[in-house]
Design an enzyme around this catalytic site. Structure first.
Site, mmCIF file in Angstrom:
data_model
loop_
_atom_site.group_PDB
_atom_site.id
_atom_site.type_symbol
_atom_site.label_atom_id
_atom_site.label_comp_id
_atom_site.label_asym_id
_atom_site.label_seq_id
_atom_site.Cartn_x
_atom_site.Cartn_y
_atom_site.Cartn_z
ATOM 1 N N ASP A 219 -3.572 -35.906 -45.353
ATOM 2 C CA ASP A 219 -4.864 -35.258 -45.200
ATOM 3 C C ASP A 219 -4.880 -33.866 -45.819
ATOM 4 O O ASP A 219 -3.872 -33.152 -45.799
ATOM 5 C CB ASP A 219 -5.183 -35.156 -43.701
ATOM 6 C CG ASP A 219 -6.519 -34.522 -43.415
ATOM 7 O OD1 ASP A 219 -7.547 -35.098 -43.816
ATOM 8 O OD2 ASP A 219 -6.545 -33.438 -42.800
ATOM 9 N N GLU B 136 -5.296 -37.334 -50.011
ATOM 10 C CA GLU B 136 -6.708 -36.991 -49.939
ATOM 11 C C GLU B 136 -6.838 -35.633 -50.632
ATOM 12 O O GLU B 136 -6.646 -34.586 -50.022
ATOM 13 C CB GLU B 136 -7.190 -36.912 -48.497
ATOM 14 C CG GLU B 136 -8.692 -36.757 -48.382
ATOM 15 C CD GLU B 136 -9.143 -35.581 -47.525
ATOM 16 O OE1 GLU B 136 -10.355 -35.369 -47.422
ATOM 17 O OE2 GLU B 136 -8.288 -34.878 -46.971
#
Length: 736
Positions: free
Chosen positions: A415, A468
């Site tokens: 993330d 990401e």
């Protein structure tokens, strides 16, 4: 107790400020009047009497109370050799005396090589050394605790087993590495515990274990002893096959799931499913829908439900909201046995400021930067890991391996990579510190990501690392030794933004925005991409996927089917957040279930059936995925017919040579006798038509088959005369 030195030691033991309690407590050889004797000392606050016994419980010596606070000492009879012993302790109003092991009878369990690797930042199984481990030492059962806290003056283990009293079990320090440890006999599996930390300045405070394997259910925050050695896996075939292939050349259709809101139990206060209930309901559903992978939003322990798991306080603990560690293993095992991979969202970029967790863990900025210009995230109100510190990198890399090793995860979606790469991320002038060359790149984070991905590739062939990353940072999926970050795949955030922007336009305006559809092919093969329609796109007043589509209910459903078909045809792996596959009308809410009742409506049931059939075709036809990351696998037929908003392209396999023709009509107007250049002459079968009646469509199409005619169009000598359904996509394949 005659010497002044011992008196001073006892005072420090009583106040839990002794720098080395193992030097005082336990069994020691001392010189008394020139004679070497064995002495046993213990601190048992509240005890009325203590004796030293042998292993069988036979009394060896009665201990003298040297201080009324509970300090006891016994000088053993002359000629006594060191032996394994226990303590027999009498407590007020407790009846019979209780036998207990003495934590200070056991030597250090962490070896010098482990300590060296930890200091170097290369201990790849940190969880084997630190944290709480049930074990048996010299026939004595108990739990070994280990924690890194170099800035502490004293660290104690406190729990139910010692009345949460930090004086009873102060830990042994390895000063060069700042690692503390202790083995406490008699502590049981599932016991609650914390660390009581006395900093060099200020009062003692409590912290949860950074390497705890499980914890209390929120809002409680104590760590919990867990034995991870008992579970027997049944996914050997999956784990073996995973290593034999490259997922980049295999079908990947990922179903993104928030475990707390996928499905709830209305008759039981609308509670979420447990891990083991998901191992039935979720596994059956994903298998039926044809997805190849499940990606879970962070399953790591977190205290705040609305963070969706992205503010982690227990990096080594699956959240106890839905069950214990072995229950989560059971879910992963069940998915693997049905041929479904498991990807976990993982958050190494930042962590929350909760006082019980990593923040200023030992009284100093240990895991985070001390300078708030480097250590605090202004947008999220969280703290940023200090990637330049060996031990912090070790903590994170070991944590990544932990989920791949202990929970058989098939990959990690990392993330907020962009926030890690740039020192000025979400910061204005004067709010960030340049790197050593004066630039904005976080060189320490880059080195960390390269080390992380290289280590995972080496230790777990077949596992995936997915970034990401929302910027144009070059080489995200390039190997680290070639200068890249080393990820296997990268989320294509640009495609997601452009695609949703285009589809949200009214059909009459779409001809002015065709560049939003075609631009992604300008860079589609610069990285290895995942096309995500993720949870981020259906929260914070953004509306659901169905809600983003223009038109009435029928047109919204048709547009959604069209968008999903176009997405599955576009080069790249696929990710869809739960609810998108049933045409959820409402925006996602983490506090309630998906609206499964919508499937009673033919429009929603049709979207679901379309998604099921699309996945089945996707897995069956190599043209979808065999050459995802090569320009040889994609060819435009026509992207210039903006006036009629029709787009056509070919996907082509590699070794298989399979071809699929995609034709998209982005208006609600059917197109009759529309000629599309054919890759080759012959009969072409209409493999899927998103406007078919079973999907809730108007059943406009080509009767299942069409044949080329000798007409030069779109630079080809043969053309397919087609009827294009309104707001529909056709997928065609030539019959051999």
């Amino acid at each position: 107790m005659a010497s002044a030195t011992l008196f001073h030691d006892v005072q420090q033991i009583l106040t839990a400020e002794h720098p080395d309690p193992f030097r005082v407590l336990g069994m020691h050889t001392v010189s008394l009047g020139g004679e070497l004797r064995l002495v046993v000392r213990t601190f048992q606050p509240g005890a009325t009497a203590v004796s030293v016994t042998d292993e069988e419980g036979a009394e060896v010596a009665v201990m003298e109370c040297g201080h009324e606070a509970g300090f006891f000492e016994a000088i053993l009879p002359r000629g006594t050799s060191a032996f394994p012993y226990q303590l027999q302790v009498t407590w007020p109003e407790a009846g019979e005396p209780a036998l207990m092991g003495d934590a200070f009878a056991f030597g250090p369990q962490i070896g010098e090589f482990d300590l060296y690797l930890m200091a170097e930042g290369t201990h790849l199984r940190l969880w084997d050394v630190l944290g709480a481990h049930p074990m048996t030492i010299d026939g004595v059962q108990g739990v070994h605790f280990g924690v890194w806290a170099p800035g502490a003056r004293r660290v104690s283990v406190v729990g139910e087993f010692n009345l949460w009293d930090g004086r009873r079990h102060p830990m042994r320090l390895h000063p060069a590495q700042g690692v503390w440890e202790i083995f406490i006999p008699g502590v049981q599996d599932e016991s609650l515990y914390r660390y009581e930390i006395l900093p060099h300045q200020g009062s003692a405070f409590l912290k949860s274990d950074p390497l705890a394997f499980t914890a209390e259910v929120r809002p409680a925050t104590a760590s919990k002893v867990a034995d991870l050695t008992k579970y027997e896996w049944n996914d050997a075939e999956w784990m073996r096959s995973r290593q034999e292939g490259d997922w980049c050349n295999r079908p990947m259709s990922i179903y993104e799931v928030h475990p707390g809101s996928w499905k709830r139990v209305p008759g039981e206060d609308d509670r979420p499913l447990t891990w083991r209930e998901m191992a039935v309901d979720l596994v059956d559903y994903v298998a039926d829908m044809g997805f190849t992978h499940v990606e879970f939003l962070p399953v790591m322990e977190h205290p705040y439900d609305p963070s969706w798991g992205y503010q982690v306080t227990g990096y080594f603990a699956p959240t106890s909201r839905f069950g214990g560690p072995d229950d989560f293993r059971y879910l992963v095992d069940a998915l693997h046995q049905r041929g479904i991979g498991v990807i976990l969202d993982w958050v190494p970029a930042h962590f929350p400021k909760d006082a019980f967790a990593l923040r200023r863990f030992d009284g100093s900025a240990l895991y985070e930067h001390a300078d708030p210009r480097q250590g605090e995230h202004p947008e999220w109100g969280t703290l940023i890991f200090n990637f330049g510190r060996n031990e912090v990198r070790n903590f994170l890399i070991s944590n990544a391996l932990f989920w791949l090793d202990e929970y058989h995860a098939d990959g990690l979606r990392v993330d907020a990579v962009a926030s890690m790469l740039y020192l000025d991320y979400s910061r204005g002038p004067g709010q960030w510190v340049p790197n050593q060359y004066g630039g904005r790149e976080n060189l320490e984070a880059v080195a960390f990501l390269q080390q992380l991905n290289t280590t995972v590739r080496d230790r777990h062939p077949g596992a995936l690392m997915i970034a990401e990353e929302s910027t144009a940072w070059p080489g995200v999926t390039q190997l680290a030794h070639l200068g890249g970050l080393g990820f296997h795949l990268k989320w294509n955030m640009g495609w997601m933004h452009d695609n949703l922007s285009f589809m949200s336009e009214q059909a009459i305006h779409r001809k002015y925005h065709f560049n939003l559809l075609t631009f992604s092919l300008m860079y589609a093969f610069s990285e290895k991409y995942v096309l995500p329609l993720s949870h981020d796109e259906v929260v914070h007043l953004k509306g659901s996927l169905m809600g983003k589509m223009p038109g009435d209910a029928w047109q919204k459903a048709a547009n959604l089917r069209l968008m999903l078909g176009m997405m599955w045809g576009h080069p790249g792996k696929k990710l869809l957040f739960m609810g998108g596959e049933i045409g959820q009308w409402g925006e996602w809410n983490e506090n309630r279930s998906l609206d499964w009742h919508l499937l009673a409506d033919p429009l929603n049931a049709g979207v679901q059936r379309w998604m099921r059939d699309l996945n089945a075709l996707y897995k069956r036809e190599p043209a979808f995925w065999e050459t995802d990351f090569s320009h040889e696998g994609f060819e435009w037929v026509d992207f210039r017919d903006v006036e009629q908003s029709v787009l056509s392209f070919v996907r082509r396999g590699g070794e298989s040579g399979h071809e699929l023709l995609f034709v998209c009509n982005f208006t609600p107007v059917p197109r009759y006798a529309y000629h599309v250049g054919a890759p080759s002459a012959g009969r072409w079968r209409e493999v899927l038509n998103s406007d078919a009646e079973p999907y809730g469509g108007s059943n406009v199409g080509n009767g299942g088959v069409t044949e080329t005619v000798p007409l030069a169009v779109h630079g080809r000598e043969q053309a397919l005369p087609l009827t294009l359904p309104p707001l529909g996509i056709l997928i065609l394949q030539r019959e051999d």
